[in-house]
Every structure is written in C-alpha cells, then in structure tokens.
Write an enzyme that holds these catalytic residues in place. Structure first.
Site, PDB file in Angstrom:
ATOM      1  N   THR A 244       8.416  21.805 -14.196  1.00 44.37           N
ATOM      2  CA  THR A 244       7.079  21.803 -14.439  1.00 44.37           C
ATOM      3  C   THR A 244       6.720  20.739 -15.518  1.00 44.37           C
ATOM      4  O   THR A 244       5.760  19.781 -15.236  1.00 44.37           O
ATOM      5  CB  THR A 244       6.516  23.105 -14.989  1.00 44.37           C
ATOM      6  OG1 THR A 244       6.998  24.352 -14.036  1.00 44.37           O
ATOM      7  CG2 THR A 244       4.950  23.044 -15.079  1.00 44.37           C
TER       8      THR A 244
ATOM      9  N   GLU B 205      14.251  22.076 -27.215  1.00 46.83           N
ATOM     10  CA  GLU B 205      12.805  22.364 -26.914  1.00 46.83           C
ATOM     11  C   GLU B 205      12.278  23.099 -28.138  1.00 46.83           C
ATOM     12  O   GLU B 205      10.955  22.677 -28.404  1.00 46.83           O
ATOM     13  CB  GLU B 205      12.601  23.284 -25.788  1.00 46.83           C
ATOM     14  CG  GLU B 205      13.168  22.386 -24.318  1.00 46.83           C
ATOM     15  CD  GLU B 205      13.280  23.417 -23.377  1.00 46.83           C
ATOM     16  OE1 GLU B 205      12.827  22.858 -22.127  1.00 46.83           O
ATOM     17  OE2 GLU B 205      13.303  24.540 -23.178  1.00 46.83           O
TER      18      GLU B 205
END
Length: 232
Positions: free
Chosen positions: A31, A105
């Site tokens: 995504t 992340e």
C-alpha cells in the site's frame, strides 16, 4: 474496487495531506508503494518535498522515481509519515511489520508530527490479533527471548503459535537491522495497550509491531471509494 484498487485509492487520497516543502516519512509495503509511486508523479510535476524511507526497498523505489531523499540524522523532524498497516482498529491501534520493517517504520513515524495510515477495508478489525504480531529480536539468545515473549504474552491472555520468520529460501529472515522476527499468531490481543510495552521490556526484544498512540488518521479504501478514521 478490489483490494489492490482500494489500496491505490487510499494512497492517492493521502496526497491531499501533502503540502509543498514538507518532510515526509515514506512507509514500506504494497500500500505504501502505491503512495510512493503517486508521490513520484507529483514530484515530476514540480512538488517540492523530501522523503525519509523506512526501508532499503522503499528507498530504492523512491530514488528510482526521482524523489529527493534524506535520513533522520540529517532531518530528525518530519511533518507527516504515510504508511500502511497489516491491521488497524477503530482506535487507530495498528499491527505492522509484515514486510519486516517495523522498527524503522516506528522510528520514522514517531519522528513525525503525524502518521497517516493507508489501507484497504480488509485491514480494519474490531480487535487486533488475527494477523500474526511481528516481534523483532536480536539473534543472540533468540530462543530464550522467544520463550520469555510467550510467557509475557500469555500473562496478558495472548497464546498461540510463535515462529521465527524464514526467507523465501527457508533460511532465517533478517531485517534491515540484522535482527530476527518472530511472528506471534495470537488470534486475539485483548489488551494491545498493555502488551506493547510489556513485550518491549523483554531483554532481547528490539521492538514489536504494535503501534499504539502513534497514528492520528487512517484513509481506508472501500469498494465504493475511501473513508476516514480519525483519532478520537
């Protein structure tokens, strides 16, 4: 729209939150790659931004698209991070790390003023846990660390199979930081707020894939368009 089209729709809508001059965290995963590709098109059209990638893979993709890149040493404060999620609930708690980049992340997301999650509708759940929770572990004494993870998780109502992640050749998977990942198939996580810090107190655990209190907004692709979930 199918799942991939939903991902792309969410990624494109995320561009509405990108303004000229911003410093952006660039997430990892399928995504997030839709977002990076869409961002690359905007950069070609003259959008002035700088990105900080959360993985080597994302960095290579962004570079190939001509997106200017930096790192957190040179640019320690970011405006927005846009990233995907393996699961998210309506309180914007997340499970991340399916791609193996959970530590970077989380570092990039928490260096940002806000984190925007982009996902397809299948990623939204009532209770986290159906997606196996990744836990990043240093290789030294990893088996001992894994047993302790199971003990700590069990005390919080999380039981199930734990397995050290393997790569496509059946060899141990290593993160960009040179660590192992244990995938914990709990099925249900009754209290993600308690489990996240408890796991991180286990010696040998670098971090885990629960993102609690980090995301501020989610853009979810649906069969008919996109929906917004905002932090209450």
């Amino acid at each position: 729209m199918n799942a991939d089209e939903q991902k792309k729709a969410a990624a494109i809508r995320a561009l509405d939150f990108v303004k000229p001059g911003m410093k952006l965290g660039l997430g990892t995963g399928s995504t997030a790659e839709h977002f990076v590709r869409a961002l690359g098109e905007k950069v070609k059209q003259g959008l002035d931004i700088v990105g900080v990638p959360t993985s080597e893979r994302t960095g290579k993709l962004a570079e190939s698209l001509g997106i200017p890149l930096s790192n957190l040493d040179d640019m320690p404060h970011l405006d927005v991070t846009v990233d995907g999620a393996d699961e998210l609930d309506l309180e914007l708690r997340l499970i991340k790390g399916g791609g193996g980049a959970l530590l970077r992340e989380k570092i990039v997301a928490t260096a940002s003023d806000r984190m925007i999650v982009i996902a397809d509708a299948s990623k939204v759940v009532k209770t986290l846990g159906a997606f196996a929770l990744p836990v990043e572990v240093v290789p030294f004494g990893a088996a001992v660390t894994a047993r302790k993870i199971a003990e700590v998780a069990g005390a919080l109502g999380c039981t199930g199979r734990m397995s050290r992640r393997a790569d496509e050749y059946g060899e141990p998977f290593f993160t960009d930081n040179g660590n192992f990942i244990y995938d914990c198939d709990f099925g249900v996580i009754p209290d993600a707020d308690a489990l996240a810090p408890a796991l991180n107190r286990v010696p040998g655990v670098v971090d885990n894939g629960l993102f609690v209190g980090i995301a501020t907004l989610a853009i979810v692709g649906t069969p008919s368009g996109t929906d917004i979930i905002e932090k209450k």
